[in-house]
Each structure stands twice: as C-alpha cells, then as structure tokens.
Write an enzyme that holds these catalytic residues in place. Sequence first.
Site, mmCIF file in Angstrom:
data_model
loop_
_atom_site.group_PDB
_atom_site.id
_atom_site.type_symbol
_atom_site.label_atom_id
_atom_site.label_comp_id
_atom_site.label_asym_id
_atom_site.label_seq_id
_atom_site.Cartn_x
_atom_site.Cartn_y
_atom_site.Cartn_z
ATOM 1 N N ASN A 85 0.860 -1.268 -0.083
ATOM 2 C CA ASN A 85 -0.060 0.107 0.052
ATOM 3 C C ASN A 85 0.967 1.134 -0.131
ATOM 4 O O ASN A 85 1.865 1.252 0.484
ATOM 5 C CB ASN A 85 -0.744 0.133 1.243
ATOM 6 C CG ASN A 85 -2.170 -0.945 0.915
ATOM 7 O OD1 ASN A 85 -2.208 -1.402 0.371
ATOM 8 N ND2 ASN A 85 -2.756 -1.139 2.391
ATOM 9 N N ARG A 86 0.407 2.206 -0.332
ATOM 10 C CA ARG A 86 1.046 3.573 -0.291
ATOM 11 C C ARG A 86 1.040 4.279 1.068
ATOM 12 O O ARG A 86 0.008 4.187 1.770
ATOM 13 C CB ARG A 86 0.383 4.680 -1.090
ATOM 14 C CG ARG A 86 0.721 4.400 -2.512
ATOM 15 C CD ARG A 86 0.120 5.769 -3.533
ATOM 16 N NE ARG A 86 -0.240 5.309 -4.735
ATOM 17 C CZ ARG A 86 0.613 5.380 -5.685
ATOM 18 N NH1 ARG A 86 1.729 5.457 -5.469
ATOM 19 N NH2 ARG A 86 -0.007 4.997 -6.932
#
Length: 274
Positions: A85-86
Amino acid sequence: MWEAMPTKRNIATLKGDGVTFIGPMAGEMAEKGEAGVGRMAEALQIAEAVEHLLDDAPKPLKGKTAIVTSGPTHEPIDPVRYIANRSSGQQGHAIAAALAKLGAEVTLVSGPVTIPDPAGVTTIHVERAEEMRDAVLGNLPSDIAVFVAAVADWRVVSSSEQKIKKQPGDAPPALQLTENPDILKTVGHHEKRPRLVIGFAAETQNVEDNGRAKLQRKGADMIVANDVSPETGIMGGARNQVKIISSKGVDAWPDMSKTEVAERLAALIAERLT
Ligand code: C5P
C-alpha cells in the site's frame, strides 16, 4: 568494536552511572564496504533524543504502555517483487513519538519506511502483515493500541523462492491471493484487549459512514478517518485533516500538520485514560 567484551563492560558501567547512549545504529559505516552495528545515529535522531532527555513537560501517560503500527506492509510475490500500500509512515511514527512525549512506554511496529525510528520509542521492524500481527500480539497486554499501518489486504498464497522469469510469449503469471489477518480486528476482540483501541480509516469516499462501520466491525473505541483522495495530498504529505469517530459522535478537526494531529490525538488518549 561494539562486540568486544571490554567495550561491553565499559558501556554497562556508563549506563549504570546514568549515562544515556544514542546509538550505535546498524548499517553502513564510514569505511567503504563495512556494515554492521556501530554506525552513528542520524543527526535528527540525536536532536530528537536530546529533546526527549531535556523534556520536563507533564507526563499524563507515565506508567502506561502503548503499541502503534505504522507504514505499509510488503507482501512478497518473489524475492524481488511485492504487493504494498502507499504509506510513508509519517503519521504513525508521529503518533508513537507523541505518546512517548506524554510519558507512555511505546512499542512501534513499523513496516518498511524510509523515515528514521522516533526517539524514545522501541521500534520493531517488520515486512509482512503476518509478522506485524505477531509483533503486536507478542506485545500484549498493553494499555493503548493505535493501528495506523496501511496493511496490505491480501498476500500471495505461496510466494516464489526464485525470481519469476519473464519468458517471451508467456502469459503473465496468475497470482493467487489470500486475505491477510486483520490486526486491528483481532486486537479489538482479543481477551487481552487494550483499554483503548484506535484504528484509522483512509477513505476516498463516504468517509464518515465507512469510519462508523469500521468502529463497529473492528471493535475499536475510536476511528481516525480521513479522505486520502489523491487531490488532498495527504498520502505521503506532511499535513492531514481527520475526523474522530467514536460512540460519542464525530469530531471534525481542521487541517493541520501530521505532528499536530499526533499531539492532539495523544492528548485525547491521555484524557480518555485518566
Ligand atoms: O479495513 P481497513 O484496512 O480500511 O481498516 C483500516 C484500519 O485497520 C487501520 O487502523 C489499519 O491499521 C487496520 N488494519 C489492520 N490489519 C489489516 C487491515 C487493516 O490492522 N489487515
């Protein structure tokens, strides 16, 4: 040098005399090609540690323990590729630091990030969601738990031990995914549940409704919800605008720095626990 018995003895003596050490850190040394324990702490870490040592502000969380998760998780596909995920870890790390500033004994469980470990906090570095869960459960019981990490929802069922080679003309590999453990939900319903369990909800739409649903589903006392649509610049940025959702209702905080969000949240935690 740090492994040598005389050095270890001298360090133990100095620590016994009340001398505080900042580092040594692990990593690359000034000598090219040398690596290990012995690296000088980063300037920012030294400054933070000194600030921490000289800090004589009130400590309403003294005697309390806290676990904070931060950063992304990396779920391996093969030794060189992963699903993630960012997340920069800025908000989670700031919360760990803010809780420590109020006197809590903080364990930060961090996924792979490029920012330094906060001073005055014990940091455990993990990669995968399962490792993050194990580190969190291994640190229960705790008075406070704040789940800020952007945990990958899925992992590859069996990641390849060797790099998956791309052959001309081959179809792309089909990745079989399975769900990762939900760490917040596990802790929210755990027999050793902390007194205060707080989750985050990074949403791109229906922020309040999704936050309220998460409060119920995950067994949390509070959800810190925010809109992370790309145009907000929140993801990876230094500022945040959050809504605090609890059984008491919704409190919308104005736009502020992630450090200010962390300090305000730590103060709210102290208020709830005292
Ligand atoms: O369900 P969602 O991922 O949106 O929930 C976000 C909250 O749940 C965050 O507090 C996050 O740290 C936590 N979470 C977790 N383990 C997961 C997924 C999310 O602890 N596998």
